[in-house]
Motif scaffolding. Structure first.
Motif, PDB file in Angstrom:
ATOM      1  N   ILE A 323       0.974  -1.298  -0.004  1.00  0.00           N
ATOM      2  CA  ILE A 323       0.051   0.046  -0.158  1.00  0.00           C
ATOM      3  C   ILE A 323       0.854   1.240   0.140  1.00  0.00           C
ATOM      4  O   ILE A 323       1.805   1.473   0.853  1.00  0.00           O
ATOM      5  N   ILE A 324       0.740   2.048  -1.054  1.00  0.00           N
ATOM      6  CA  ILE A 324       1.625   3.124  -1.198  1.00  0.00           C
ATOM      7  C   ILE A 324       0.530   4.389  -0.861  1.00  0.00           C
ATOM      8  O   ILE A 324      -0.509   4.314  -0.376  1.00  0.00           O
ATOM      9  N   TYR A 325       1.148   5.758  -1.314  1.00  0.00           N
ATOM     10  CA  TYR A 325       0.391   6.831  -0.669  1.00  0.00           C
ATOM     11  C   TYR A 325       0.315   7.747  -2.097  1.00  0.00           C
ATOM     12  O   TYR A 325       1.076   7.898  -2.677  1.00  0.00           O
ATOM     13  N   PRO A 326      -0.901   8.589  -2.105  1.00  0.00           N
ATOM     14  CA  PRO A 326      -1.189   9.413  -2.922  1.00  0.00           C
ATOM     15  C   PRO A 326      -0.314  10.653  -2.668  1.00  0.00           C
ATOM     16  O   PRO A 326       0.178  10.740  -1.621  1.00  0.00           O
ATOM     17  N   GLY A 327      -0.042  11.415  -3.888  1.00  0.00           N
ATOM     18  CA  GLY A 327       0.878  12.713  -3.666  1.00  0.00           C
ATOM     19  C   GLY A 327       0.073  13.914  -3.079  1.00  0.00           C
ATOM     20  O   GLY A 327      -1.211  13.863  -3.013  1.00  0.00           O
ATOM     21  N   LYS A 328       0.742  14.870  -2.172  1.00  0.00           N
ATOM     22  CA  LYS A 328       0.211  15.907  -1.798  1.00  0.00           C
ATOM     23  C   LYS A 328       0.841  17.063  -2.426  1.00  0.00           C
ATOM     24  O   LYS A 328       0.393  18.340  -1.980  1.00  0.00           O
ATOM     25  N   VAL A 329       1.799  17.170  -3.029  1.00  0.00           N
ATOM     26  CA  VAL A 329       2.428  18.211  -3.910  1.00  0.00           C
ATOM     27  C   VAL A 329       1.396  18.965  -4.833  1.00  0.00           C
ATOM     28  O   VAL A 329       0.642  18.399  -5.728  1.00  0.00           O
ATOM     29  N   SER A 330       1.395  20.292  -4.522  1.00  0.00           N
ATOM     30  CA  SER A 330       0.165  21.188  -5.445  1.00  0.00           C
ATOM     31  C   SER A 330       0.857  21.621  -6.887  1.00  0.00           C
ATOM     32  O   SER A 330      -0.011  21.430  -7.679  1.00  0.00           O
ATOM     33  N   LYS A 331       1.890  21.334  -7.020  1.00  0.00           N
ATOM     34  CA  LYS A 331       2.796  21.921  -8.387  1.00  0.00           C
ATOM     35  C   LYS A 331       2.731  20.763  -9.206  1.00  0.00           C
ATOM     36  O   LYS A 331       2.992  21.090 -10.546  1.00  0.00           O
ATOM     37  N   CYS A 332       2.601  19.547  -9.025  1.00  0.00           N
ATOM     38  CA  CYS A 332       2.719  18.576 -10.023  1.00  0.00           C
ATOM     39  C   CYS A 332       2.079  17.437  -9.726  1.00  0.00           C
ATOM     40  O   CYS A 332       1.800  16.914  -8.264  1.00  0.00           O
ATOM     41  N   ASP A 333       1.488  16.268 -10.442  1.00  0.00           N
ATOM     42  CA  ASP A 333       1.090  15.199 -10.291  1.00  0.00           C
ATOM     43  C   ASP A 333       2.122  14.235  -9.596  1.00  0.00           C
ATOM     44  O   ASP A 333       3.055  13.918 -10.342  1.00  0.00           O
ATOM     45  N   SER A 334       1.762  13.542  -8.252  1.00  0.00           N
ATOM     46  CA  SER A 334       2.864  12.716  -7.784  1.00  0.00           C
ATOM     47  C   SER A 334       2.207  11.619  -6.989  1.00  0.00           C
ATOM     48  O   SER A 334       1.078  11.613  -6.718  1.00  0.00           O
ATOM     49  N   PHE A 335       2.935  10.975  -6.416  1.00  0.00           N
ATOM     50  CA  PHE A 335       2.570   9.632  -5.523  1.00  0.00           C
ATOM     51  C   PHE A 335       3.679   9.518  -4.751  1.00  0.00           C
ATOM     52  O   PHE A 335       4.853  10.040  -5.035  1.00  0.00           O
ATOM     53  N   ARG A 336       3.748   8.979  -3.507  1.00  0.00           N
ATOM     54  CA  ARG A 336       4.752   8.642  -2.235  1.00  0.00           C
ATOM     55  C   ARG A 336       4.709   7.396  -2.003  1.00  0.00           C
ATOM     56  O   ARG A 336       3.659   6.552  -1.918  1.00  0.00           O
ATOM     57  N   ILE A 337       6.068   6.989  -1.740  1.00  0.00           N
ATOM     58  CA  ILE A 337       6.144   5.639  -1.174  1.00  0.00           C
ATOM     59  C   ILE A 337       7.151   5.830   0.072  1.00  0.00           C
ATOM     60  O   ILE A 337       8.189   6.299   0.033  1.00  0.00           O
ATOM     61  N   GLY A 338       6.691   5.199   1.179  1.00  0.00           N
ATOM     62  CA  GLY A 338       7.301   5.223   2.521  1.00  0.00           C
ATOM     63  C   GLY A 338       8.500   4.010   2.526  1.00  0.00           C
ATOM     64  O   GLY A 338       8.320   3.008   1.870  1.00  0.00           O
ATOM     65  N   ASN A 339       9.308   4.535   3.200  1.00  0.00           N
ATOM     66  CA  ASN A 339      10.503   3.728   3.528  1.00  0.00           C
ATOM     67  C   ASN A 339      10.732   3.160   5.010  1.00  0.00           C
ATOM     68  O   ASN A 339      11.607   2.387   5.320  1.00  0.00           O
ATOM     69  N   ILE A 340       9.771   3.611   5.616  1.00  0.00           N
ATOM     70  CA  ILE A 340       9.861   3.252   7.062  1.00  0.00           C
ATOM     71  C   ILE A 340       8.928   2.056   7.601  1.00  0.00           C
ATOM     72  O   ILE A 340       8.222   1.741   6.843  1.00  0.00           O
ATOM     73  N   GLY A 341       9.061   1.701   8.822  1.00  0.00           N
ATOM     74  CA  GLY A 341       8.572   0.519   9.416  1.00  0.00           C
ATOM     75  C   GLY A 341       9.421  -0.803   9.330  1.00  0.00           C
ATOM     76  O   GLY A 341      10.424  -0.661   9.096  1.00  0.00           O
ATOM     77  N   GLU A 342       8.355  -1.833   9.463  1.00  0.00           N
ATOM     78  CA  GLU A 342       9.242  -3.170   9.358  1.00  0.00           C
ATOM     79  C   GLU A 342       9.292  -3.344   8.031  1.00  0.00           C
ATOM     80  O   GLU A 342       8.680  -4.628   7.568  1.00  0.00           O
ATOM     81  N   ILE A 343      10.221  -2.922   7.359  1.00  0.00           N
ATOM     82  CA  ILE A 343      10.447  -3.142   5.756  1.00  0.00           C
ATOM     83  C   ILE A 343      11.724  -3.249   5.748  1.00  0.00           C
ATOM     84  O   ILE A 343      12.818  -2.527   6.428  1.00  0.00           O
ATOM     85  N   SER A 344      12.145  -4.112   4.715  1.00  0.00           N
ATOM     86  CA  SER A 344      13.669  -4.438   4.706  1.00  0.00           C
ATOM     87  C   SER A 344      13.808  -4.091   3.034  1.00  0.00           C
ATOM     88  O   SER A 344      13.004  -4.028   2.243  1.00  0.00           O
ATOM     89  N   ALA A 345      15.208  -4.238   2.838  1.00  0.00           N
ATOM     90  CA  ALA A 345      15.554  -4.096   1.444  1.00  0.00           C
ATOM     91  C   ALA A 345      15.154  -5.060   0.529  1.00  0.00           C
ATOM     92  O   ALA A 345      14.738  -5.025  -0.789  1.00  0.00           O
ATOM     93  N   ASP A 346      14.798  -6.475   1.043  1.00  0.00           N
ATOM     94  CA  ASP A 346      14.102  -7.300   0.151  1.00  0.00           C
ATOM     95  C   ASP A 346      12.878  -7.012  -0.120  1.00  0.00           C
ATOM     96  O   ASP A 346      12.104  -7.129  -1.457  1.00  0.00           O
ATOM     97  N   ASP A 347      12.071  -6.409   0.732  1.00  0.00           N
ATOM     98  CA  ASP A 347      10.657  -5.733   0.486  1.00  0.00           C
ATOM     99  C   ASP A 347      10.494  -4.908  -0.692  1.00  0.00           C
ATOM    100  O   ASP A 347       9.649  -4.718  -1.429  1.00  0.00           O
ATOM    101  N   ILE A 348      11.612  -3.763  -0.374  1.00  0.00           N
ATOM    102  CA  ILE A 348      11.898  -2.846  -1.717  1.00  0.00           C
ATOM    103  C   ILE A 348      11.891  -3.462  -3.070  1.00  0.00           C
ATOM    104  O   ILE A 348      11.611  -3.162  -3.927  1.00  0.00           O
TER     105      ILE A 348
END
Length: 369
Positions: A323-348
């Motif tokens: 599950i990723i995140y929609p963007g909040k930037v007003s000047k361009c269409d974007s989306f966001r991906i978090g790198n925190i939590g119980e997440i490993s390099a294998d998950d990425i």
């Protein structure tokens, strides 16, 4: 169960989740002792001592803590708050000040640029009436990291009371309260310590907080009264507390120490972010902000094409475990991906493989059209 690649709530460990399977009473001495231990550990994580700093836990989300801190820190007369805003969470502090009728000045900074000391000093020169200052450390609108280590000590030298929203950075980025000399730093149980939502945290300089009696504009969000109750009643919360969340947070604190502390967690988050950023760039996704100001917390990407269907992209990843995140930037269409939590390099790496497949399939459909 999908992994949450968001800036909070985030994916927690199985053991943190399991801690919440037992019910606890708020008057129980063991619970009050645990609360005091949690408060002590938070000050330690901030590289401070309880001689100078204290941790005040506040029921509710991170915004509850920010509102409690602003509403208690700023006196009702002869005070003006300067708010530096370069994203949605700086804007939220402005909204809080509006709601509480706190006199304030706004330093508006573009979303893809950091708040600089030079800009802050310019605002102060134009507004000598300023007595308090507030800024977001990691602005998760974009993932940008504001340089509080240069701004806050300078303002402390000027006698200005400072407040840092470190919601998404505390526990994941090293912060030294003593060196910063910050007066209030706010975070939340469901961010880089890797607990679950339920309470916010205000790390406050004791002599600053002790001078705020009677300032609060709210009964429930009176930071001074909450602090006094913790101190005078051995860890008792003023109102019903999120017992399950506190026990889960205590487990998360123990797991942070087992991982190697903030330094080790920062290293893992940095590895996740670097792997994600480089992998996405190789797939043709452009960054919203410059790499030099990128935090390890969350990374923003521009839509690859004008007709990019974010909802379809989101559902594709969600159905495959992310599950990723929609963007909040007003000047361009974007989306966001978090790198925190119980997440490993294998998950990425697994995520990048999915995005590579999705991108190839979309390109193929465009060719067929």
């Amino acid at each position: 169960m999908p992994l949450l690649l968001t800036p909070g709530p985030l994916t927690t460990s199985k053991t943190v989740k399991e801690t919440m399977l037992v019910d606890h009473g708020t008057w129980d001495d063991d619970y009050k002792e645990l609360t005091q231990w949690v408060r002590h550990e938070l000050v330690t994580i901030g590289n401070a001592t309880e001689k100078d700093y204290t941790a005040v836990l506040m029921q509710g989300s991170g915004s509850f803590g920010v509102e409690a801190a602003i509403g208690t820190a700023v006196p009702k007369t002869n005070a003006t708050l300067l708010i530096a805003a370069n994203g949605a969470y700086g804007e939220r502090m402005i909204e809080i000040a509006d709601y509480l009728a706190i006199p304030h000045v706004v330093l508006q900074v573009p979303e893809d640029q950091t708040v600089t000391l030079a800009a802050v000093e310019e605002a102060l020169a134009a507004h000598p009436e300023v007595t308090h200052f507030a800024v977001v450390h990691c602005e998760t609108t974009t993932g940008i990291l504001n340089p509080i280590e240069t701004i806050i000590p300078t303002l402390a030298d000027k006698g200005i009371i400072t407040l840092v929203d470190a919601m998404s950075s505390f526990g994941g980025v090293p912060i030294d309260l003593e060196k910063l000399r910050v007066d209030y730093l706010v975070t939340s149980s469901n961010k880089c310590v890797q607990g679950v939502p339920g309470f916010s945290i205000v790390l406050a300089k004791k002599h600053t907080l002790q001078a705020t009696e009677g300032n609060a504009r709210s009964l429930a969000l009176d930071l001074y009264a909450q602090y006094q109750t913790f101190e005078n009643q051995a860890g008792k919360w003023r109102f019903t507390s999120p017992t399950h969340v506190v026990y889960a947070f205590a487990e998360a604190l123990r797991e942070l120490e087992q991982e190697g502390g903030v330094t080790a967690r920062t290293h893992r988050y940095n590895n996740n972010e670097t792997l994600l950023r480089k992998g996405m760039q190789e797939l043709g996704y452009e960054l919203v902000i410059d790499e030099s100001v990128q935090s390890p917390i969350i990374t923003s990407f521009k839509f690859p094409t004008a007709d990019f269907n974010f909802r379809a992209f989101y559902e594709y990843l969600k159905n495959r475990g992310f599950i990723i995140y929609p963007g909040k930037v007003s000047k361009c269409d974007s989306f966001r991906i978090g790198n925190i939590g119980e997440i490993s390099a294998d998950d990425i790496s697994r995520l990048l493989d999915l995005i590579k497949t999705y991108t190839a399939e979309e390109l193929q459909l465009q060719v067929q059209k």
